[in-house]
Design a protein around this motif. Sequence first.
Motif, mmCIF file in Angstrom:
data_model
loop_
_atom_site.group_PDB
_atom_site.id
_atom_site.type_symbol
_atom_site.label_atom_id
_atom_site.label_comp_id
_atom_site.label_asym_id
_atom_site.label_seq_id
_atom_site.Cartn_x
_atom_site.Cartn_y
_atom_site.Cartn_z
ATOM 1 N N PHE A 196 -10.772 10.695 11.440
ATOM 2 C CA PHE A 196 -9.752 10.302 10.591
ATOM 3 C C PHE A 196 -9.137 9.180 11.371
ATOM 4 O O PHE A 196 -9.088 7.920 10.768
ATOM 5 C CB PHE A 196 -8.584 11.298 10.320
ATOM 6 N N GLU B 137 -6.645 1.654 2.820
ATOM 7 C CA GLU B 137 -7.234 1.979 4.179
ATOM 8 C C GLU B 137 -6.663 1.039 5.137
ATOM 9 O O GLU B 137 -5.899 -0.018 4.795
ATOM 10 C CB GLU B 137 -8.913 1.606 3.640
ATOM 11 N N GLY B 138 -7.357 1.224 6.254
ATOM 12 C CA GLY B 138 -6.978 0.501 7.514
ATOM 13 C C GLY B 138 -6.827 -1.178 7.297
ATOM 14 O O GLY B 138 -6.150 -1.762 7.652
ATOM 15 N N ASN B 139 -7.828 -1.642 6.703
ATOM 16 C CA ASN B 139 -8.283 -2.899 6.443
ATOM 17 C C ASN B 139 -7.278 -3.632 5.535
ATOM 18 O O ASN B 139 -7.279 -4.955 5.510
ATOM 19 C CB ASN B 139 -9.728 -3.136 6.411
ATOM 20 N N LYS C 6 -10.969 -0.109 10.898
ATOM 21 C CA LYS C 6 -10.608 -0.850 9.738
ATOM 22 C C LYS C 6 -9.401 -1.411 9.905
ATOM 23 O O LYS C 6 -9.165 -2.789 9.587
ATOM 24 C CB LYS C 6 -10.509 0.159 8.492
ATOM 25 N N THR C 7 -8.237 -0.919 10.713
ATOM 26 C CA THR C 7 -7.334 -1.662 11.224
ATOM 27 C C THR C 7 -7.629 -2.829 12.077
ATOM 28 O O THR C 7 -7.108 -3.813 11.716
ATOM 29 C CB THR C 7 -6.009 -0.716 11.837
ATOM 30 N N LEU D 120 -4.151 -2.983 5.494
ATOM 31 C CA LEU D 120 -2.474 -2.856 6.070
ATOM 32 C C LEU D 120 -1.719 -4.033 6.104
ATOM 33 O O LEU D 120 -0.651 -3.997 5.811
ATOM 34 C CB LEU D 120 -2.655 -2.453 7.639
ATOM 35 N N GLY E 235 -8.928 -5.727 9.785
ATOM 36 C CA GLY E 235 -7.752 -6.218 9.260
ATOM 37 C C GLY E 235 -7.034 -7.179 9.802
ATOM 38 O O GLY E 235 -6.761 -8.205 9.472
ATOM 39 N N LEU F 267 -1.636 5.752 3.846
ATOM 40 C CA LEU F 267 -2.958 5.348 4.540
ATOM 41 C C LEU F 267 -3.858 6.544 4.829
ATOM 42 O O LEU F 267 -3.561 7.627 5.082
ATOM 43 C CB LEU F 267 -2.480 5.137 6.105
ATOM 44 N N ASN F 268 -5.092 6.222 4.229
ATOM 45 C CA ASN F 268 -6.045 7.182 4.320
ATOM 46 C C ASN F 268 -7.501 6.489 4.797
ATOM 47 O O ASN F 268 -7.490 5.523 4.922
ATOM 48 C CB ASN F 268 -6.366 7.782 2.960
ATOM 49 N N ILE F 269 -8.612 7.578 4.821
ATOM 50 C CA ILE F 269 -9.930 7.040 5.073
ATOM 51 C C ILE F 269 -10.762 6.586 3.909
ATOM 52 O O ILE F 269 -11.864 6.316 4.076
ATOM 53 C CB ILE F 269 -10.534 7.930 6.006
ATOM 54 N N GLY F 270 -10.266 6.391 2.917
ATOM 55 C CA GLY F 270 -10.975 6.094 1.776
ATOM 56 C C GLY F 270 -9.930 5.904 0.394
ATOM 57 O O GLY F 270 -8.783 6.495 0.506
ATOM 58 N N ASN G 136 -11.730 6.082 12.017
ATOM 59 C CA ASN G 136 -12.032 5.479 10.700
ATOM 60 C C ASN G 136 -10.834 4.336 10.529
ATOM 61 O O ASN G 136 -11.252 3.228 10.374
ATOM 62 C CB ASN G 136 -12.328 6.188 9.652
ATOM 63 N N ILE G 137 -9.689 4.872 10.504
ATOM 64 C CA ILE G 137 -8.376 3.968 10.542
ATOM 65 C C ILE G 137 -8.367 2.805 11.522
ATOM 66 O O ILE G 137 -8.002 1.686 11.317
ATOM 67 C CB ILE G 137 -7.251 4.806 10.225
#
Lengths: 329, 329
Positions: free
Chosen positions: A224, B207-209, A231-232, B211, A235, B174-177, A227-228
């Motif tokens: 978890f 998702e993180g991207n 992806k962060t 944010l 971003g 905030l989640n992984i999908g 993955n975040i």
Amino acid sequence: MGGDSGPPVTVPAALAALKKHPLLQITLVGDEQQITPLLTSLSPNDATRVDIVHTSVAISAHARPDKVLRGSRDSSMFIAVDRVRQGLADACVSAGNTGALLMAGRHLLDAIPGIDKPAIMATLPATRSGGYSYLLDVGANVSNNAAELYQFALMGSVLASSLSERPHARVALLNIGAEANKGTPEIQQAASLLADSPELNYIGFIEGNQLYDGVADVIVCDGFTGNITIKTSAGAVKVIQGLLTKTIRAGWYFRLLSLFARPLLLGIQKELNPARYNGATLVGLSGIIVKSHGHASQDGFEHAIRHAIKQVEDDVPALIAGKMNHASE
Amino acid sequence: MGGDSGPPVTVPAALAALKKHPLLQITLVGDEQQITPLLTSLSPNDATRVDIVHTSVAISAHARPDKVLRGSRDSSMFIAVDRVRQGLADACVSAGNTGALLMAGRHLLDAIPGIDKPAIMATLPATRSGGYSYLLDVGANVSNNAAELYQFALMGSVLASSLSERPHARVALLNIGAEANKGTPEIQQAASLLADSPELNYIGFIEGNQLYDGVADVIVCDGFTGNITIKTSAGAVKVIQGLLTKTIRAGWYFRLLSLFARPLLLGIQKELNPARYNGATLVGLSGIIVKSHGHASQDGFEHAIRHAIKQVEDDVPALIAGKMNHASE
């Protein structure tokens, strides 16, 4: 067939890899009507090292992993992974649906004895050294206990040593502080396991802002968090690239300037070149599976193939099995 | 006394805030020998709105929070928070040790009825809109259950509406999908609670991207995830800033170019200006505590003071207490 572009990216990447690796043989699994026209540039000699396994079924990038198993046995992804299971291929490289690839790997391949759950290991830029660090798990799991984090550390250590050709990979746990008393009970227990293991070069906790400093070769966290985290990062990078573009478009001075600044921007883009960091490994299974980013370029996909080749050369699954055997003695 | 520079940053910031807010009164808690020389620019009129509470004790930035309680009662930080408890101040703003500030807040102030655990809410740039989003918890907690995540959502919603002057703040988890079946059991349960609450404008998972896309005004996660998320973002931004500098220094062309490109780089730095995003709120206590980044500039610290003023004007703790009351009916 996977990725945003499919065969127009993956097939030329495969042919480029063939040129660089004289012992490489490649099986292209997918729709031969789309693949064959892309093979015209092959020399007769290289052509003997390529074959096609035809299927017209491909798993969509948007397919839900929990719906994938039904009716996917004939898909290019499942056939490719199954060739690894049968020993007809040493590794599988895919730019397709990550959840489906994970599902195919778990379904068709055995876990390495001693490994409870496979993980996905991503490549990160290590900016100070110009090299790489590796982060796992970035999303094969939702949560992980201490034993699993320890297994990730062992697997990551073997894999990083293979990919970076650096023995004694430095292993860190991703945490919310550097002090010993920080973090969840799982992380604290994992820290004891890692510190006590003679198999590992454990250097302690690192925080999120040190991820790209190259202070560790392998960074371990639950799926978890990982993955975040990646992806962060993507971003945040996108924000700055957007700002650069916006600033350049803001006025005539910057538009003029941008002509001269183009090499500057290209230099930065080259350093940030995602192709260099492409290639995540699904680790913990008795076969080698490498996941390319869906929008990888030809260079990026070739990079993912190179990841697979290195792991085949070192027989990473056997090395991990040996470590697990040793660790449990 | 807190932060990398102490009074030379925090005192001028306080005086600048006094000039802009005619009703503001400021108590400077700390070493008067360091503070008094910084007050010479005060007009006689403004001087009536500033007083000093002297103490020579200050908590170090490196003090371990678990060691802080002993012997810290006389520290500037504890005295400042205690003035909020006594009603002598409406809010406390500090650039000091985050863990110690959290400890002081929890120790001296009551929790808002219905709130199990306080959280720290950070300000994020929302790049598309040029505005802000808010992320909580970024590190007051190590793990959180569904009820706590729901409370974070309610508190974040009230606070974001106050700070951004935008009613009906959009709240995301905030989640992984993005799919409903993704994430931990805690997040899935929290999603049900948020979706069922008439108090919230819940928009689902992000998702993180996403944010920094400004798709949500309030983004809710557990303290472990939030802490790693903001630190990872800072690390990724540092990487790119390092690449810009490195590229510019790499050759005569770029050095020459950088003279002309300076406005471009300054423009980007202005957009990324951390001062604009300075000011995290410790939320969930019956008093207003704002945390400035330790290396905030004078502008940044003034921004943190402004965060406190807005929360005082709206009486955010009372608004949260009202929501909790309503939510439990």
